[in-house]
Design a protein around this motif. Structure first.
Motif, PDB file in Angstrom:
ATOM      1  N   SER A 100       1.165  -1.089   0.216  1.00 40.73           N
ATOM      2  CA  SER A 100       0.246   0.094  -0.054  1.00 40.73           C
ATOM      3  C   SER A 100       0.451   0.993  -0.096  1.00 40.73           C
ATOM      4  O   SER A 100       1.897   1.069   0.416  1.00 40.73           O
ATOM      5  N   PHE A 101       0.402   2.470  -0.289  1.00 39.87           N
ATOM      6  CA  PHE A 101       1.505   3.776  -0.722  1.00 39.87           C
ATOM      7  C   PHE A 101       0.374   4.560  -0.440  1.00 39.87           C
ATOM      8  O   PHE A 101      -0.514   4.392  -0.426  1.00 39.87           O
ATOM      9  N   SER A 103      -2.616  11.113  -1.771  1.00 45.09           N
ATOM     10  CA  SER A 103      -3.215  10.200  -2.422  1.00 45.09           C
ATOM     11  C   SER A 103      -2.886   8.858  -1.748  1.00 45.09           C
ATOM     12  O   SER A 103      -1.967   8.793  -1.164  1.00 45.09           O
ATOM     13  N   THR A 104      -3.382   7.570  -2.125  1.00 46.86           N
ATOM     14  CA  THR A 104      -3.447   6.309  -1.617  1.00 46.86           C
ATOM     15  C   THR A 104      -3.993   5.251  -2.582  1.00 46.86           C
ATOM     16  O   THR A 104      -4.673   6.051  -3.382  1.00 46.86           O
ATOM     17  N   GLY A 105      -3.231   4.099  -2.247  1.00 47.59           N
ATOM     18  CA  GLY A 105      -3.464   3.041  -3.112  1.00 47.59           C
ATOM     19  C   GLY A 105      -2.271   1.752  -2.974  1.00 47.59           C
ATOM     20  O   GLY A 105      -2.111   1.942  -1.889  1.00 47.59           O
ATOM     21  N   TRP A 118       0.726   0.925 -10.711  1.00 50.08           N
ATOM     22  CA  TRP A 118       0.198   1.904  -9.556  1.00 50.08           C
ATOM     23  C   TRP A 118      -1.525   2.392  -9.263  1.00 50.08           C
ATOM     24  O   TRP A 118      -1.862   2.743 -10.595  1.00 50.08           O
ATOM     25  N   ILE A 119      -2.169   1.627  -8.695  1.00 52.87           N
ATOM     26  CA  ILE A 119      -3.448   1.715  -8.930  1.00 52.87           C
ATOM     27  C   ILE A 119      -4.045   3.484  -7.555  1.00 52.87           C
ATOM     28  O   ILE A 119      -3.956   2.871  -6.311  1.00 52.87           O
ATOM     29  N   ARG A 134       7.035  12.565  -2.056  1.00 56.19           N
ATOM     30  CA  ARG A 134       6.826  11.337  -1.103  1.00 56.19           C
ATOM     31  C   ARG A 134       6.245  10.388  -1.677  1.00 56.19           C
ATOM     32  O   ARG A 134       4.977  10.647  -1.597  1.00 56.19           O
ATOM     33  N   PHE A 135       6.561   8.823  -1.610  1.00 54.78           N
ATOM     34  CA  PHE A 135       6.275   7.810  -1.490  1.00 54.78           C
ATOM     35  C   PHE A 135       5.999   7.219  -0.527  1.00 54.78           C
ATOM     36  O   PHE A 135       7.115   6.568   0.101  1.00 54.78           O
ATOM     37  N   ASP A 136       5.072   6.694   0.796  1.00 56.74           N
ATOM     38  CA  ASP A 136       5.437   6.004   1.852  1.00 56.74           C
ATOM     39  C   ASP A 136       5.117   4.666   1.268  1.00 56.74           C
ATOM     40  O   ASP A 136       3.524   4.332   1.264  1.00 56.74           O
ATOM     41  N   PHE A 137       5.441   3.497   2.092  1.00 59.28           N
ATOM     42  CA  PHE A 137       4.770   2.106   1.850  1.00 59.28           C
ATOM     43  C   PHE A 137       4.720   1.431   2.460  1.00 59.28           C
ATOM     44  O   PHE A 137       5.336   1.441   3.841  1.00 59.28           O
TER      45      PHE A 137
END
Length: 232
Positions: free
Chosen positions: A61-62, A77-79, A91-92, A202-205
């Motif tokens: 999830s991100f 945003s999330t996905g 990426w959804i 920024r992407f948080d996984f």
């Protein structure tokens, strides 16, 4: 002071009774630093690369936080994201965003729901997302970037390291990337991409899963009817 440090100090004093005190203190300081030292930037880069080299697929999830500096605007945003070697990604984005980014290893498709348009670009000619290429089995951190370690405390990151990478070959897509690396697993928990205009992507996984089967249609995408397709 540990027993090992005391023994080294005693040995230094016996060997160099006539040496200046500064030499003895320097010997002790060096011993302490070697015990406490973590990996160098190059070593950490190799560890991260080795982890992702050993993975065939990666799912997580991100949360994406994009900050536009000149407008002082922040978009969150999330996905879900999926990578599969070689060169595939999906990426959804959750509603109401609804965007989609897909690469089948040959073509990258970037679908923008609000604008009802989709950009198609050959993988070879694309810079998106260049800083994440190692996740897709492309490129090498230690070869493609000049690496240095940042202080994780100042970066407000616990449980690991912060690795700054500056591309050795200049690209208009970004200036630097920061990898926030888990100290136990060498997985990247966060990626921060900085461009020349001061924008921050920024992407948080979270909840990462590796080496699980991926559905055959994961990297296929056909936009809704009426979508304007833009090709180079």
């Amino acid at each position: 002071m540990t027993r090992t440090s005391l023994n080294r100090l005693a040995a230094a004093c016996l060997i160099g009774l006539t040496a200046p005190l500064t030499v003895v203190l320097a010997t002790l300081a060096t011993a302490g630093e070697s015990q406490a030292a973590g990996p160098t930037a190059e070593e950490l880069g190799r560890r991260v690369q080795q982890f992702y080299d050993s993975t065939k697929t990666f799912k997580a999830s991100f949360t994406q936080t994009y900050t536009i500096k000149v407008q002082d605007v922040k978009k969150v945003s999330t996905g879900k994201v999926t990578f599969e070697k070689p060169g595939k990604m999906s990426w959804i984005y959750d509603a109401p965003n609804g965007n989609r980014v897909v690469s089948d290893g040959v073509t990258i498709k970037v679908y923008e729901k609000d604008n009802e348009q989709m950009f198609e670009t050959p993988v070879k000619g694309s810079q998106y997302p260049a800083a994440l290429a190692f996740l897709m089995g492309k490129g090498q951190l230690t070869k493609d970037f000049s690496l240095r370690l940042l202080d994780p405390a100042q970066m407000k990151f616990e449980g690991g390291y912060v690795l700054e990478g500056t591309p050795k070959e200049a690209t208009p897509a970004y200036q630097k990337m920061l990898l926030y690396v888990d100290g136990q697993t060498n997985q990247v928990r966060r990626v921060l991409i900085l461009d020349a205009q001061g924008n921050r992507n920024r992407f948080d996984f979270s909840s990462p899963v590796v080496n699980q089967p991926v559905g055959k249609t994961e990297f296929d995408f056909t936009p809704p009817p009426g979508t304007r397709v833009v090709r180079p």
